[in-house]
Design an enzyme around this catalytic site. Structure first.
Site, mmCIF file in Angstrom:
data_model
loop_
_atom_site.group_PDB
_atom_site.id
_atom_site.type_symbol
_atom_site.label_atom_id
_atom_site.label_comp_id
_atom_site.label_asym_id
_atom_site.label_seq_id
_atom_site.Cartn_x
_atom_site.Cartn_y
_atom_site.Cartn_z
ATOM 1 N N CYS A 161 -5.245 -10.039 -5.014
ATOM 2 C CA CYS A 161 -3.850 -9.869 -5.424
ATOM 3 C C CYS A 161 -3.129 -11.197 -5.649
ATOM 4 C CB CYS A 161 -3.106 -9.046 -4.385
ATOM 5 S SG CYS A 161 -3.910 -7.457 -4.061
ATOM 6 N N HIS A 301 5.647 -11.756 -1.338
ATOM 7 C CA HIS A 301 4.546 -10.872 -1.699
ATOM 8 C C HIS A 301 4.949 -9.426 -1.399
ATOM 9 C CE1 HIS A 301 0.479 -9.983 -2.818
ATOM 10 N NE2 HIS A 301 0.161 -9.503 -1.627
ATOM 11 N N GLU A 312 4.352 -11.900 6.803
ATOM 12 C CA GLU A 312 5.148 -12.712 5.884
ATOM 13 C C GLU A 312 6.549 -12.950 6.439
ATOM 14 O OE1 GLU A 312 5.791 -13.074 1.053
ATOM 15 O OE2 GLU A 312 5.309 -11.116 1.914
ATOM 16 N N LYS A 331 7.967 -5.318 -5.588
ATOM 17 C CA LYS A 331 7.019 -4.212 -5.498
ATOM 18 C C LYS A 331 7.684 -2.877 -5.173
ATOM 19 C CE LYS A 331 2.928 -7.010 -4.500
ATOM 20 N NZ LYS A 331 3.513 -8.362 -4.514
ATOM 21 N N HIS A 336 2.422 -2.308 -6.716
ATOM 22 C CA HIS A 336 1.545 -3.476 -6.569
ATOM 23 C C HIS A 336 0.627 -3.538 -7.784
ATOM 24 C CE1 HIS A 336 -0.728 -6.675 -5.080
ATOM 25 N NE2 HIS A 336 -0.770 -6.361 -3.801
ATOM 26 N N PHE A 396 -6.657 -9.887 -0.548
ATOM 27 C CA PHE A 396 -7.830 -9.587 0.261
ATOM 28 C C PHE A 396 -8.788 -10.771 0.198
ATOM 29 C CE2 PHE A 396 -7.893 -4.624 0.045
ATOM 30 C CZ PHE A 396 -6.759 -4.598 0.823
#
Length: 409
Positions: A161, A301, A312, A331, A336, A396
């Site tokens: 991502c 993010h 975060e 998002k 996403h 990831f």
């Protein structure tokens, strides 16, 4: 950062709309684009954020669109807008001095799924000879070089991502090495497929709010329960400031710093103390010649998952104590978009700087103990004078990327 590149063009195709302006208006409105998805009927998660009204056949200068995976089609449309925005015409440039870097988490996975089903149903007679050129991860970049006649470096980055943000960093490195005069940095993915949805649902990453798709993606909210899959593409034109000045084109912002780190902690779970993200933020600021006190805004993010948002938020609280920046996540509106997210959100960060406006985080109602304490923009877009903004992207595999954009160098 010496010789910080200028952002001279942006192209976007997202669930918020086709084009940078449509996407910007959508995120500023703060209304989710998540809807029930007929292609996912029967799955435990049956909703996504898709690009609606997209007509690949209307793309300029392209033929036989069936050759391209949907992610590549979205990329081609975003690239066309980015070139118009940057006042670039491939007929006028030296193609050997143009670089292209495309980030993608999955390549042409829709093509792969479709062709695999045909192979299982019909054997080789049902398989397209263009399966590999539609699916292979490098082919988004390959098809775009063919469409634009680019003969300079063409690369594909894949850091899950964070791929789109990694593409921007790589493009800047190519500019800094003198290998090009202009670099197109992009992200694209269309992982809103049955297999990808089922796989993410199986690992517990997706929201199960099937009764309320529009309220499912809720970054930093107490009731968040996972992300919503989206699709999209973004292309950002980077060039050295002197080169942009010589072309007499407007500059939207400057990429004054960036960093990439790895957690080396877990395949999918972020480091519990956010050590990798923390180092990436500090390194990006160091290359920018700035401190946490200088940061006005962070495009987070913000995935709407329990672990990402907790980690975060903790990093932001720990680093930005003297002058907390405004924080938002797109998002909640766009879902996403996977490998495209880093590039899309970088484009939104640049637009925030350009327009002195921070879009709201959609669906946020109440923080929990792990996400409290952020200056989170909610409800409505906020007018704010911005000079320096960060864009966070995580992926990831423990990937952390941070981009630092400024209105000046």
């Amino acid at each position: 950062m010496p010789d910080a590149p200028a952002v001279t063009g942006i192209g976007l195709v997202t669930p918020g709309g086709i084009g940078a302006e449509a996407t910007w208006q959508a995120v500023c409105a703060g209304q989710s684009t998540a809807r029930t998805d007929v292609e996912l009927a029967g799955l435990p998660v049956d909703f996504t954020c898709r690009v609606s009204g997209f007509d690949a056949e209307a793309l300029p200068g392209t033929r036989q669109l069936w050759r391209y995976d949907r992610s590549t089609q979205l990329l081609l449309a975003a690239a066309a807008e980015a070139l118009r925005s940057a006042r670039l015409d491939p007929a006028d440039w030296d193609p050997a001095r143009i670089a292209l870097v495309v980030g993608s988490a999955a390549g042409g996975v829709s093509t792969l799924e479709t062709q695999h089903r045909r192979f299982l149903d019909h054997g080789m007679s049902g398989l397209s000879p263009l399966t590999l050129t539609g699916y292979l991860p490098n082919m988004a970049a390959g098809h775009l070089t063919l469409a634009l006649g680019i003969t300079g470096p063409a690369l594909q980055t894949s850091t899950a991502c964070a791929s789109g943000a990694s593409a921007i960093i790589t493009a800047d490195l190519l500019l800094g090495a003198g290998l090009c005069d202009i670099a197109l940095a992009a992200g694209c993915d269309a992982m809103t497929t049955p297999l990808c949805t089922a796989a993410f649902a199986k690992m517990g990453a997706l929201s199960r709010r099937t009764h309320d798709p529009a309220g499912a993606s809720r970054p930093f909210d107490k009731d968040r329960d996972g992300f919503v899959l989206g699709e999209g593409a973004a292309v950002i034109v980077l060039e050295r400031a002197a080169h942009a000045a010589a072309r007499q084109v407007p500059t939207s912002a400057y990429l004054i710093g960036h960093a990439a780190t790895s957690d080396a902690h877990h395949p999918t779970t972020p480091h519990p103390q956010g050590n990798g993200l923390r180092r990436a933020v500090l390194q990006a600021l160091q290359t920018a010649g700035a401190t946490p006190h200088d940061v006005d805004h962070i495009n987070a993010h913000g995935t709407s998952t329990r672990l990402n948002d907790r980690t975060e938020a903790a990093v932001i609280r720990a680093l930005f104590t003297s002058r907390p920046p405004s924080v938002t996540s797109a998002k909640g509106v766009l879902g996403h978009t996977m490998g495209a997210a880093g590039a899309i959100e970088a484009a939104l960060t640049v637009t925030s700087l350009q327009r002195s406006t921070v879009p709201p985080t959609a669906n946020f109602a109440e923080p929990d103990a792990t996400t409290a304490g952020l200056d989170l923009v909610t409800g409505h877009a906020r007018r704010q004078n911005l000079t320096l903004a960060l864009s966070h992207s995580l992926g990831f595999g423990g990937h952390n990327t941070v981009l630092a954009f400024s209105t000046s160098i």
